[in-house]
Scaffold this motif. Structure first.
Motif, PDB file in Angstrom:
ATOM      1  N   UNK A 108      -6.044  -7.621   0.777  1.00  0.00           N
ATOM      2  CA  UNK A 108      -6.785  -6.825   0.706  1.00  0.00           C
ATOM      3  C   UNK A 108      -7.103  -6.022   1.702  1.00  0.00           C
ATOM      4  N   UNK A 109      -8.452  -5.017   2.474  1.00  0.00           N
ATOM      5  CA  UNK A 109      -8.061  -4.806   3.464  1.00  0.00           C
ATOM      6  C   UNK A 109      -9.111  -4.714   4.314  1.00  0.00           C
ATOM      7  N   UNK A 110      -9.468  -3.758   5.131  1.00  0.00           N
ATOM      8  CA  UNK A 110     -11.202  -3.789   5.386  1.00  0.00           C
ATOM      9  C   UNK A 110     -10.989  -2.652   7.287  1.00  0.00           C
ATOM     10  N   UNK A 111     -12.245  -1.765   6.791  1.00  0.00           N
ATOM     11  CA  UNK A 111     -12.433  -0.642   7.633  1.00  0.00           C
ATOM     12  C   UNK A 111     -13.093  -1.354   9.203  1.00  0.00           C
ATOM     13  N   UNK A 112     -12.811  -2.762   8.823  1.00  0.00           N
ATOM     14  CA  UNK A 112     -13.145  -3.292  10.544  1.00  0.00           C
ATOM     15  C   UNK A 112     -11.254  -3.445  11.509  1.00  0.00           C
ATOM     16  N   UNK A 113     -10.727  -3.412  10.248  1.00  0.00           N
ATOM     17  CA  UNK A 113      -9.660  -4.616  10.158  1.00  0.00           C
ATOM     18  C   UNK A 113      -8.378  -3.372  10.637  1.00  0.00           C
ATOM     19  N   UNK A 114      -8.230  -3.140  11.768  1.00  0.00           N
ATOM     20  CA  UNK A 114      -6.923  -2.178  12.057  1.00  0.00           C
ATOM     21  C   UNK A 114      -5.661  -1.926  11.742  1.00  0.00           C
ATOM     22  N   UNK A 115      -5.025  -3.514  10.944  1.00  0.00           N
ATOM     23  CA  UNK A 115      -4.128  -4.447  10.930  1.00  0.00           C
ATOM     24  C   UNK A 115      -3.713  -5.192   9.535  1.00  0.00           C
ATOM     25  N   UNK A 116      -2.358  -4.811   8.926  1.00  0.00           N
ATOM     26  CA  UNK A 116      -2.309  -5.393   7.956  1.00  0.00           C
ATOM     27  C   UNK A 116      -2.233  -7.132   8.230  1.00  0.00           C
ATOM     28  N   UNK A 117      -2.650  -7.315   7.032  1.00  0.00           N
ATOM     29  CA  UNK A 117      -2.818  -8.913   7.050  1.00  0.00           C
ATOM     30  C   UNK A 117      -2.627  -9.307   5.211  1.00  0.00           C
ATOM     31  N   UNK A 118      -1.388 -10.035   5.511  1.00  0.00           N
ATOM     32  CA  UNK A 118      -0.725 -10.140   4.543  1.00  0.00           C
ATOM     33  C   UNK A 118      -0.606 -11.534   3.971  1.00  0.00           C
ATOM     34  N   UNK A 119      -1.433 -11.523   2.642  1.00  0.00           N
ATOM     35  CA  UNK A 119      -1.594 -12.642   2.154  1.00  0.00           C
ATOM     36  C   UNK A 119      -2.862 -12.404   0.421  1.00  0.00           C
ATOM     37  N   UNK A 120      -2.540 -13.630  -0.485  1.00  0.00           N
ATOM     38  CA  UNK A 120      -3.570 -13.007  -1.275  1.00  0.00           C
ATOM     39  C   UNK A 120      -5.102 -14.242  -0.483  1.00  0.00           C
ATOM     40  N   UNK A 121      -5.841 -13.058  -0.801  1.00  0.00           N
ATOM     41  CA  UNK A 121      -7.416 -13.799  -1.022  1.00  0.00           C
ATOM     42  C   UNK A 121      -8.056 -13.952  -2.464  1.00  0.00           C
ATOM     43  N   UNK A 122      -8.513 -15.383  -2.345  1.00  0.00           N
ATOM     44  CA  UNK A 122      -8.582 -15.666  -4.167  1.00  0.00           C
ATOM     45  C   UNK A 122      -9.990 -15.179  -3.813  1.00  0.00           C
ATOM     46  N   UNK A 123     -10.992 -14.886  -4.888  1.00  0.00           N
ATOM     47  CA  UNK A 123     -12.048 -14.909  -5.152  1.00  0.00           C
ATOM     48  C   UNK A 123     -12.887 -15.001  -6.246  1.00  0.00           C
ATOM     49  N   UNK A 124     -13.592 -15.253  -6.615  1.00  0.00           N
ATOM     50  CA  UNK A 124     -14.287 -15.650  -8.264  1.00  0.00           C
ATOM     51  C   UNK A 124     -13.583 -14.323  -8.990  1.00  0.00           C
ATOM     52  N   UNK A 125     -13.541 -14.671 -10.482  1.00  0.00           N
ATOM     53  CA  UNK A 125     -13.299 -13.494 -11.626  1.00  0.00           C
ATOM     54  C   UNK A 125     -14.291 -12.925 -11.724  1.00  0.00           C
ATOM     55  N   UNK A 126     -15.414 -13.398 -11.956  1.00  0.00           N
ATOM     56  CA  UNK A 126     -16.575 -12.373 -12.295  1.00  0.00           C
ATOM     57  C   UNK A 126     -17.445 -13.332 -11.483  1.00  0.00           C
ATOM     58  N   UNK A 127     -18.274 -12.054 -11.313  1.00  0.00           N
ATOM     59  CA  UNK A 127     -19.561 -12.123 -10.266  1.00  0.00           C
ATOM     60  C   UNK A 127     -20.873 -11.763 -11.130  1.00  0.00           C
TER      61      UNK A 127
END
Length: 184
Positions: A108-127
């Motif tokens: 994932x990326x974010x408009x408030x984060x100006x750097x790459x942050x490698x890694x998986x962000x686990x979230x719920x598959x359905x909400x």
């Protein structure tokens, strides 16, 4: 119109606050803020406008990202059927979620984060998300795949949570057993 200079960056205290509920019916000022959030997301996805104003492309934006600690988000993203989902919501909340998890292969990326942050962000598959639209209607959205991930990312902003808080610092690319990988 919101530009990149209006978006606060990591380290700004508003990004770590729990945002306040918006009193409904919304004031004209709150309606204008929410309208400007969805306008930014839409403009950022239009190559001509984005280039003209130097906008970084995004699929979502939350009010805390412009220094406003109120529960408002805007999301514009295509679902698995290539349907365009475009929502600006007051007081969005996750009503229910799957047990299954999912993650974006590219991270994932974010408009408030100006750097790459490698890694998986686990979230719920359905909400299932409930919220109130700009015109005061309550909506209930059943989301899966990329839209589910984007809504969870934006709602996290309302609770002072950054996407990288979910990354396992010891093993950032360790996929949870049974989690579904999603391509963008």
């Amino acid at each position: 119109m919101i530009t990149m200079k209006d978006i606060v960056r990591e380290g700004h205290p508003t990004l770590r606050e729990k945002a306040a509920e918006v009193v409904l019916p919304a004031t004209e000022q709150d309606r204008q803020i929410l309208a400007s959030l969805i306008q930014y997301v839409q403009n950022s996805q239009d190559p001509e406008i984005a280039n003209k104003y130097g906008l970084r492309s995004g699929v979502g934006l939350a009010a805390p990202q412009i220094g406003v600690s109120k529960r408002m988000i805007a999301v514009q993203v295509h679902d698995d059927n290539n349907e365009l989902l475009s929502y600006a919501l007051f007081n969005p909340r996750i009503m229910s979620h799957s047990v299954e998890k999912a993650y974006l292969i590219a991270g994932e990326g974010c408009l408030s984060v100006d750097r790459d942050v490698p890694g998986y962000v686990h979230r719920y598959a359905r909400v299932t998300v409930k919220g109130t639209t700009l015109d005061g209607k309550e909506v209930k959205l059943r989301l899966k795949g990329l839209p589910a991930i984007v809504f969870q990312h934006e709602i996290d902003h309302l609770n002072g949570i950054m996407f990288y808080d979910h990354i396992d610092s010891q093993n950032p690319f360790q996929a949870l057993e049974g989690a579904t990988p999603i391509e963008r």
